[in-house]
Design a protein around this motif. Structure first.
Motif, PDB file in Angstrom:
ATOM      1  N   THR A 261     -21.729  27.337 -18.681  1.00  0.00           N
ATOM      2  CA  THR A 261     -22.425  26.485 -19.443  1.00  0.00           C
ATOM      3  C   THR A 261     -22.928  27.442 -20.802  1.00  0.00           C
ATOM      4  O   THR A 261     -23.283  27.075 -21.960  1.00  0.00           O
ATOM      5  CB  THR A 261     -24.144  26.187 -18.857  1.00  0.00           C
ATOM      6  OG1 THR A 261     -24.569  27.138 -18.290  1.00  0.00           O
ATOM      7  CG2 THR A 261     -23.595  24.941 -17.917  1.00  0.00           C
ATOM      8  N   MET A 264     -20.150  27.405 -23.037  1.00  0.00           N
ATOM      9  CA  MET A 264     -20.012  25.986 -23.783  1.00  0.00           C
ATOM     10  C   MET A 264     -21.129  25.787 -24.818  1.00  0.00           C
ATOM     11  O   MET A 264     -20.869  25.059 -25.584  1.00  0.00           O
ATOM     12  CB  MET A 264     -20.201  24.932 -22.648  1.00  0.00           C
ATOM     13  CG  MET A 264     -18.972  24.633 -21.718  1.00  0.00           C
ATOM     14  SD  MET A 264     -17.484  24.523 -22.695  1.00  0.00           S
ATOM     15  CE  MET A 264     -17.715  22.928 -22.903  1.00  0.00           C
ATOM     16  N   LEU A 265     -22.149  26.431 -24.894  1.00  0.00           N
ATOM     17  CA  LEU A 265     -23.071  26.147 -25.702  1.00  0.00           C
ATOM     18  C   LEU A 265     -23.050  26.318 -27.005  1.00  0.00           C
ATOM     19  O   LEU A 265     -22.962  25.542 -27.962  1.00  0.00           O
ATOM     20  CB  LEU A 265     -24.512  26.975 -25.211  1.00  0.00           C
ATOM     21  CG  LEU A 265     -25.650  27.053 -26.276  1.00  0.00           C
ATOM     22  CD1 LEU A 265     -26.254  25.738 -26.595  1.00  0.00           C
ATOM     23  CD2 LEU A 265     -27.077  27.775 -25.727  1.00  0.00           C
ATOM     24  N   SER A 287     -16.846  19.063 -17.925  1.00  0.00           N
ATOM     25  CA  SER A 287     -17.811  19.766 -17.148  1.00  0.00           C
ATOM     26  C   SER A 287     -18.137  19.109 -15.821  1.00  0.00           C
ATOM     27  O   SER A 287     -18.556  19.906 -14.857  1.00  0.00           O
ATOM     28  CB  SER A 287     -18.997  20.222 -18.147  1.00  0.00           C
ATOM     29  OG  SER A 287     -18.828  20.962 -19.363  1.00  0.00           O
ATOM     30  N   GLN A 344     -25.901  22.396 -22.288  1.00  0.00           N
ATOM     31  CA  GLN A 344     -24.716  22.016 -23.011  1.00  0.00           C
ATOM     32  C   GLN A 344     -24.680  20.814 -23.983  1.00  0.00           C
ATOM     33  O   GLN A 344     -24.029  20.668 -24.913  1.00  0.00           O
ATOM     34  CB  GLN A 344     -23.574  21.386 -22.029  1.00  0.00           C
ATOM     35  CG  GLN A 344     -23.005  22.787 -21.276  1.00  0.00           C
ATOM     36  CD  GLN A 344     -21.656  22.338 -20.251  1.00  0.00           C
ATOM     37  OE1 GLN A 344     -21.373  22.995 -19.381  1.00  0.00           O
ATOM     38  NE2 GLN A 344     -20.884  21.455 -20.694  1.00  0.00           N
TER      39      GLN A 344
END
Length: 481
Positions: A261, A264-265, A287, A344
């Protein structure tokens, strides 16, 4: 731009190292220090972590988001970095002052002042960790290499200096030293990426996001960090020792998905900035597939073998940690889904107000349940509070995501996966009853569930993530011939 998969690999290593290396020392330390002294260290650390939340506020999410949005321009990145660091400095000084007042005005803390002074150093140097800068610029390789090097030093120092139960102050001091070393190296390396300057900074424009997301984290801590602090005041250091030991395995496992995560941010923030909602939704679904694939078998394994895991890691004197561990293990799935929706999805979409409101509800529920359950159920009560609050936040976040982009989590698929693992659960239960050592039981069960999961995901569920990964293995092998 760095490869997402390569970033995930480095981030997974980074986050896992922060838990796995202490796990290498924990079987030794838990036996040398004993339940009470482990409880004392974790009780003090929960207080320091609580003040760290106040000092850091929303610097992580705000920093990653803003650095990622400006990283193409070094001057703009430097201004963002300088502004956020100044803002973070102000809140850190305030937190340190309040902590010092508490240390000398609250009678229950008088006996812990030596450890708390070590915690003050840890609190100060958290300011200079600036992990948000490196995650926003996707410098995952550097921070992974740095973390692994320092953790090797940490492990060596533990075995050199911690020898009996009176060494718990040294033990806590060494855990804080890792923060100091990481911060020192990070600040030196940051000069290659940004230039700190007080000229042209714009602190005010980041205050709202910084405070909103910070208050969210503080409110969230009402059923995470506050759990440990309240348990210590209400039930004593031994119960804290049981509870923190019970969450050790959970922390390591969830750290792997937290790494994902974190990677992914910034990527999701870029997709939102470019208006690519279709790809944004596709990455959310990917995810979820990844999470379900590894969380369900892990939960089943850890619930059935909780007694064996606690015995192998901490020793027979920590039997009180078994039930709390069984209660918290479903959080691997619950918090994993929550991170997908909040970190996310909602943060890149800048749904800060909804995040804030949800955290208020969770905090009120957490404080109420702590007061109601912990005095009666002790460490098990803390575990129940945590699970209940995280489940509530997950449900509220799902409502918000459906309202915002019409996204629903694939609950049917999750339930189907649970059903498919029922035969594996029976086999693992039978293994747990075998008259062999706890370690051998764990090895047998782990190998069985790994093979079962791969076959299930390949031929029954047909998980595209697993299929894609296995297809690439021959190519990776050929590339290294």
């Amino acid at each position: 731009m760095n490869s997402l998969k390569r970033n995930f690999l480095y981030s997974s290593l980074l986050t896992s190292v922060n838990y796995i290396f202490p796990l290498l020392t924990y079987p030794y330390v838990s036996r040398v220090l004993g339940v009470e002294n482990i409880g004392i260290c974790n009780f003090v650390d929960s207080i320091i972590n609580y003040f760290t939340l106040f000092s850091m506020m929303g610097i992580s999410a705000t920093g990653i988001r803003e650095i990622a949005a400006n990283r193409a321009n070094k001057l703009a990145t430097s201004k963002v970095f300088s502004s956020l660091l100044v803002l973070n400095f102000i809140t850190t000084i305030v937190a340190i002052v309040v902590l010092l007042i508490c240390m000398y005005s609250i009678p229950q803390l008088f006996d812990y002042r030596k450890l708390l002074w070590i915690g003050v150093v840890k609190l100060l140097f958290n300011l200079f960790l600036i992990e948000w800068l490196y995650k926003g610029t996707e410098q995952f390789k550097f921070i992974t290499q740095r973390a692994i090097s320092i953790r090797f030093v940490y492990v060596a120092l533990i075995f050199i200096f911690v020898h009996d139960s009176d060494d718990y102050i040294i033990y806590y001091g060494l855990t804080s030293v890792t923060i100091v070393l990481n911060a020192f190296i990070n600040i030196l390396y940051s000069r290659k990426i940004v230039t700190f300057s007080l000229k042209g900074i714009h602190v005010r424009q980041y205050v709202k996001s910084y405070m909103t997301l910070g208050i969210y984290l503080i409110l969230t801590s009402m059923y995470t960090t506050f759990n440990i602090t309240f348990l210590g005041f209400a039930c004593g250091d031994v119960q804290v020792g049981y509870y923190t030991t019970s969450t050790k395995i959970y922390s390591i496992i969830i750290s792997i998905f937290t790494a994902f995560t974190g990677v992914m941010l910034p990527r999701m923030s870029s997709l939102v900035a470019n208006g690519d909602i279709k790809e944004f939704r596709a990455k959310i679904s990917s995810s979820v597939d990844l999470l379900v694939c590894f969380s369900i078998p892990t939960i089943i394994l850890c619930v059935i073998f909780a007694g064996q895991i606690v015995d192998v890691i901490a020793g027979s004197q920590y039997g009180g940690a078994v039930v709390p561990m069984q209660i918290v293990m479903p959080l691997i799935l619950i918090i994993g889904l929550e991170q997908i929706l909040v970190i996310q999805s909602m943060m890149p979409l800048k749904r800060d107000r909804a995040i804030f409101v949800n955290s208020i509800i969770g905090a009120i529920l957490g404080v109420g349940l702590n007061i109601l359950l912990v005095p009666m159920l002790k460490s098990a009560g803390s575990a129940i509070v945590w699970v209940t609050c995280e489940t509530t936040i997950l449900v509220l976040s799902q409502f918000e995501m459906h309202k915002t982009i019409k996204y629903r989590l694939p609950w049917k698929n999750i339930l189907v996966n649970l059903f498919y693992y029922f035969p594996a659960a029976i086999i693992m239960f039978l293994i747990s009853q075998m008259k062999i050592s706890a370690l051998l039981q764990l090895i047998m069960a782990s190998m069985m569930i790994l093979v079962y999961s791969i076959l299930l995901q390949l031929y029954i569920v047909k998980n595209p993530f697993i299929i894609g990964m296995l297809k690439k293995l021959p190519l990776i092998y050929k590339r290294h011939l």
